[in-house]
Design an enzyme around this catalytic site. Structure first.
Site, PDB file in Angstrom:
ATOM      1  N   ARG A   1       0.822  -1.221   0.000  1.00  0.00           N
ATOM      2  CA  ARG A   1       0.000   0.000   0.000  1.00  0.00           C
ATOM      3  C   ARG A   1       0.851   1.264   0.000  1.00  0.00           C
ATOM      4  NH1 ARG A   1      -5.067  -1.364   3.965  1.00  0.00           N
ATOM      5  NH2 ARG A   1      -5.927  -3.049   2.727  1.00  0.00           N
TER       6      ARG A   1
ATOM      7  N   ASP B   1     -15.650   8.922   9.182  1.00  0.00           N
ATOM      8  CA  ASP B   1     -14.518   8.026   8.922  1.00  0.00           C
ATOM      9  C   ASP B   1     -13.241   8.860   9.041  1.00  0.00           C
ATOM     10  OD1 ASP B   1     -14.481   5.020   7.450  1.00  0.00           O
ATOM     11  OD2 ASP B   1     -12.600   6.142   7.325  1.00  0.00           O
TER      12      ASP B   1
HETATM   13  C1  SAM Z   1     -13.745  -2.260   6.960  1.00  0.00           C
HETATM   14  S1  SAM Z   1     -14.356  -0.619   6.988  1.00  0.00           S
HETATM   15  C2  SAM Z   1     -15.957  -0.894   7.726  1.00  0.00           C
HETATM   16  C3  SAM Z   1     -17.063  -0.182   6.982  1.00  0.00           C
HETATM   17  C4  SAM Z   1     -18.454  -0.440   7.522  1.00  0.00           C
HETATM   18  N1  SAM Z   1     -18.582   0.000   8.891  1.00  0.00           N
HETATM   19  C5  SAM Z   1     -18.825  -1.888   7.372  1.00  0.00           C
HETATM   20  O1  SAM Z   1     -18.881  -2.623   8.369  1.00  0.00           O
HETATM   21  O2  SAM Z   1     -19.059  -2.319   6.240  1.00  0.00           O
HETATM   22  C6  SAM Z   1     -13.422   0.103   8.345  1.00  0.00           C
HETATM   23  C7  SAM Z   1     -13.396   1.615   8.321  1.00  0.00           C
HETATM   24  O3  SAM Z   1     -12.889   2.091   9.558  1.00  0.00           O
HETATM   25  C8  SAM Z   1     -12.162   3.262   9.303  1.00  0.00           C
HETATM   26  N2  SAM Z   1     -11.252   3.562  10.428  1.00  0.00           N
HETATM   27  C9  SAM Z   1     -10.119   2.918  10.787  1.00  0.00           C
HETATM   28  N3  SAM Z   1      -9.544   3.537  11.820  1.00  0.00           N
HETATM   29  C10 SAM Z   1     -10.316   4.584  12.145  1.00  0.00           C
HETATM   30  C11 SAM Z   1     -10.239   5.609  13.131  1.00  0.00           C
HETATM   31  N4  SAM Z   1      -9.235   5.686  14.005  1.00  0.00           N
HETATM   32  N5  SAM Z   1     -11.229   6.535  13.174  1.00  0.00           N
HETATM   33  C12 SAM Z   1     -12.237   6.491  12.283  1.00  0.00           C
HETATM   34  N6  SAM Z   1     -12.367   5.561  11.318  1.00  0.00           N
HETATM   35  C13 SAM Z   1     -11.417   4.601  11.267  1.00  0.00           C
HETATM   36  C14 SAM Z   1     -11.432   2.953   7.997  1.00  0.00           C
HETATM   37  O4  SAM Z   1     -11.002   4.122   7.330  1.00  0.00           O
HETATM   38  C15 SAM Z   1     -12.488   2.149   7.235  1.00  0.00           C
HETATM   39  O5  SAM Z   1     -13.191   2.946   6.320  1.00  0.00           O
END
Ligand code: SAM
Length: 296
Positions: A58, A166
């Site tokens: 990445r 996010d």
């Molecule tokens: C796998 S996705 C999940 C999306 C959705 N909630 C679902 O279950 O389909 C995880 C998301 O968490 C976000 N994320 C990771 N660390 C984070 C943080 N410290 N604060 C806010 N968002 C975060 C990532 O950018 C990503 O878009």
């Protein structure tokens, strides 16, 4: 068969002895260790050594985009360039999602929360606050909005809102556009598909656009879950699904504490299918598969 067994062992030895694949950029233990510590400090994301190749893959793209020749140079860039810190976070976050993912949460939202609200007289107080924390490209909040819109078409006027946050600014921009590959609508139950339309300019038959009625219900904002939260109100429902899997146990525990304080008594928390709470929280009662209710 002893012969066959020893043959297998020889082949395995070869696998273990093999040199790592040639890399475009040298990537040392110190590079991985500094970058994983940086991910932890800036986003709470915990990157085990098993994620080393993923991190390399990445971030190599960032090195190429910046015209940088080594991870050492990239590391020093991160300490001086704030905008690169955001791009770093965008690159290391995992954003996989889909409409109506883990459908039992949406069934619960419909049956336990939105249907009862839709039965209230129009002049009754019907304020509703939903938070999709870690909303990625928006499929989660749009799925919730589709249910809300179907049962309460005037939801926006009745003070019902969805906050979708996010840490990743690229996925948020995509979420705000609300444009998706046409095939992604296959994940939407048939009764809700009319809320996902071809784009008005018909620019691409391969794309769909979410209806304005859904967009009006959602506010997309950047928010880092491990930093301060710039709001004071309480939520009826918090979705935080498939986000805490990237955090370690102390970060998860702190976050749960903060979610519990942010849910109205009687309100709900949905977490991802692989994220059941290891330690019972005194304010959160398990009411169904990965569904918790805030005690009154
Ligand atoms: C796998 S996705 C999940 C999306 C959705 N909630 C679902 O279950 O389909 C995880 C998301 O968490 C976000 N994320 C990771 N660390 C984070 C943080 N410290 N604060 C806010 N968002 C975060 C990532 O950018 C990503 O878009």
């Amino acid at each position: 068969m002893p012969f066959a067994q020893s043959n297998t062992a020889i082949r395995q030895d070869h696998v273990f002895d093999a040199d790592p694949p040639a890399r475009e950029f040298a990537f040392s233990d110190a590079d991985f260790s500094m970058l994983s510590q940086f991910a932890y400090d800036s986003a709470g994301i915990s990157l085990a050594s098993s994620k080393r190749n993923l991190v390399y893959g990445r971030l190599s793209r960032r090195l190429r985009a910046l015209g940088i020749g080594s991870f050492a140079e990239y590391r020093s860039r991160l300490t001086t360039d704030r905008s690169e810190v955001q791009r770093f976070i965008n690159a290391i976050s995992t954003n996989l999602t889909k409409f109506f993912r883990e459908a039992h949460h949406f069934q619960h939202l419909e049956q336990a929360i939105i249907r009862p609200l839709s039965a209230l007289p129009k002049n009754a107080s019907s304020k509703l606050r939903i938070w999709s924390a870690g909303c990625s490209t928006g499929e989660e909040p749009y799925s919730a909005a589709a249910i809300l819109c179907r049962h309460i078409p005037d939801a926006a006027r009745r003070d019902m809102r969805i906050l979708a946050t996010d840490i990743d600014t690229e996925v948020l921009a995509a979420a705000a556009r609300g444009e998706y590959p046409a095939a992604s609508v296959n994940d939407v139950p048939p009764g809700f598909r009319s809320m996902f339309e071809a784009p008005p300019d018909r620019s691409s038959a391969e794309k769909v656009q979410v209806a304005d009625g859904l967009r009006d219900l959602i506010r997309f904002r950047r928010l880092n879950l491990i930093e301060d939260w710039p709001f004071r109100g309480l939520f009826d429902v918090i979705f935080c699904r498939n986000v805490m899997i990237y955090f370690d146990a102390p970060t998860k525990a702190r976050l749960l504490e903060r979610f519990a304080e942010r849910i109205k008594p009687g309100g709900w928390l949905y977490i991802g299918h692989s994220e059941s709470l290891t330690r019972q929280h005194p304010l959160l009662e398990l009411e169904g598969k990965t569904i918790y209710r805030r005690r009154g």
